[in-house]
Design a protein around this motif. Sequence first.
Motif, PDB file in Angstrom:
ATOM      1  N   CYS A  54       0.833  -1.215   0.000  1.00 51.26           N
ATOM      2  CA  CYS A  54       0.000   0.000   0.000  1.00 51.26           C
ATOM      3  C   CYS A  54       0.864   1.260   0.000  1.00 51.26           C
ATOM      4  N   ARG A  86       7.322  11.158   1.947  1.00 48.23           N
ATOM      5  CA  ARG A  86       7.386   9.972   1.091  1.00 48.23           C
ATOM      6  C   ARG A  86       8.832   9.671   0.716  1.00 48.23           C
ATOM      7  N   ALA A 146       6.320   5.615  -6.228  1.00 43.29           N
ATOM      8  CA  ALA A 146       5.672   6.130  -7.449  1.00 43.29           C
ATOM      9  C   ALA A 146       4.286   6.670  -7.116  1.00 43.29           C
ATOM     10  N   ASP A 147       3.721   7.438  -8.055  1.00 42.63           N
ATOM     11  CA  ASP A 147       2.429   8.074  -7.802  1.00 42.63           C
ATOM     12  C   ASP A 147       1.295   7.066  -7.617  1.00 42.63           C
ATOM     13  N   ASP A 148       1.487   5.848  -8.153  1.00 44.51           N
ATOM     14  CA  ASP A 148       0.440   4.831  -7.958  1.00 44.51           C
ATOM     15  C   ASP A 148       0.595   4.107  -6.625  1.00 44.51           C
ATOM     16  N   GLY A 149       1.517   4.605  -5.768  1.00 42.58           N
ATOM     17  CA  GLY A 149       1.687   4.020  -4.440  1.00 42.58           C
ATOM     18  C   GLY A 149       2.623   2.819  -4.421  1.00 42.58           C
ATOM     19  N   ARG A 150       3.202   2.486  -5.576  1.00 47.58           N
ATOM     20  CA  ARG A 150       4.101   1.335  -5.641  1.00 47.58           C
ATOM     21  C   ARG A 150       5.554   1.788  -5.543  1.00 47.58           C
ATOM     22  N   ALA A 187       8.979   2.209  -7.061  1.00 47.03           N
ATOM     23  CA  ALA A 187       9.487   2.270  -8.440  1.00 47.03           C
ATOM     24  C   ALA A 187      10.742   1.431  -8.633  1.00 47.03           C
TER      25      ALA A 187
END
Length: 318
Positions: free
Chosen positions: A12, A98, A103-107, A109
Amino acid sequence: MVNAFSFVCTACGKCCNSPPAMALPELFRHRDRIIGCIAIGRVPRRRVGERLRVGRHETVLDAADIAAFDSIADTLLYRTGDIFSIMTQGYDYPSLARCPALADDGRCAIHLNGKPVTCEVVPLDPLVPDTLQHLVLAGRNQSAAYLGTDCIQEGERADAVLMTAEGEIKDANARDALARRRRALEREREVWGRAVFESLRKDLFDSPGALARIPAGGFLTISIVPALLAVASTSAGCRQSCLDYIDSQLALIDRSIEQALFRRRLDDRPVTHELRGFTQAYQRAKALLGTPLPAMEVESGARPSLSPIEAYLSGAGR
Ligand code: SF4
Ligand code: SF4
């Protein structure tokens, strides 16, 4: 089962709320994404009979626990009157809350491309003996970074991995990650840690006034340059690697400060100030490393093979 905790990560990204601790080769690998620094912290000295309590979990430390803490201190940490950790880690504006690799999708990178071992160790702590890791999990379960997630759960769960029970780490992957992080910390200590510790002894570790700059439960961050100078002095190849790293970091710091100035946040100012200090330290290091150091002579005619420390920095010598 006593002290059983289960764990399942759904990626998450909630605990990726700051740059992680990273060994020097990991920082070199991610030089264009993550700003490196040295973080210095105090590590509590434990005593037989001391009670450690987190929620309803309590342990009274015995001689075996203290021997395990001592072994960690002797191999991974630094002793003066007190015990200190000296580690390299990522550095960024806390206001961003952060990790720069999130990454912006929460994953993550860099999950498949050099994710730091520290992140594989999550949610365990390499500086705590294995027999007490259930207390680490109990503590994380109450911490803000994990609030609202149910990745750590007490007891054995069908949908999660059994992480700890009966004073052991039950999950083989977790045991392996902990072992790799501890090996990395031991190697860091050999490669640059002891040299940096000695170089800071007079002005920091032997000075109560200077030690007061280490925040309780937190870290004093300083430029990574002392670690670079320690490795750069070992070979011409290491010196060049450090110069390349410095150039990448100077460009990254410039970009990072530029974005902070655009955000116009008051609480970013001390961090910008510290980053400018890092820049100055890098400039001084470049001037120093630009001139040959005595330990860097390479036999003429022979094509030098990677020294053990060059191999380590490149990630090939772990
Ligand atoms: S908070 Fe828990 S589930 Fe989310 S990334 Fe971290 S360990 Fe995984
Ligand atoms: S490197 Fe990846 S897993 Fe580790 S804190 Fe950053 S985003 Fe999270």
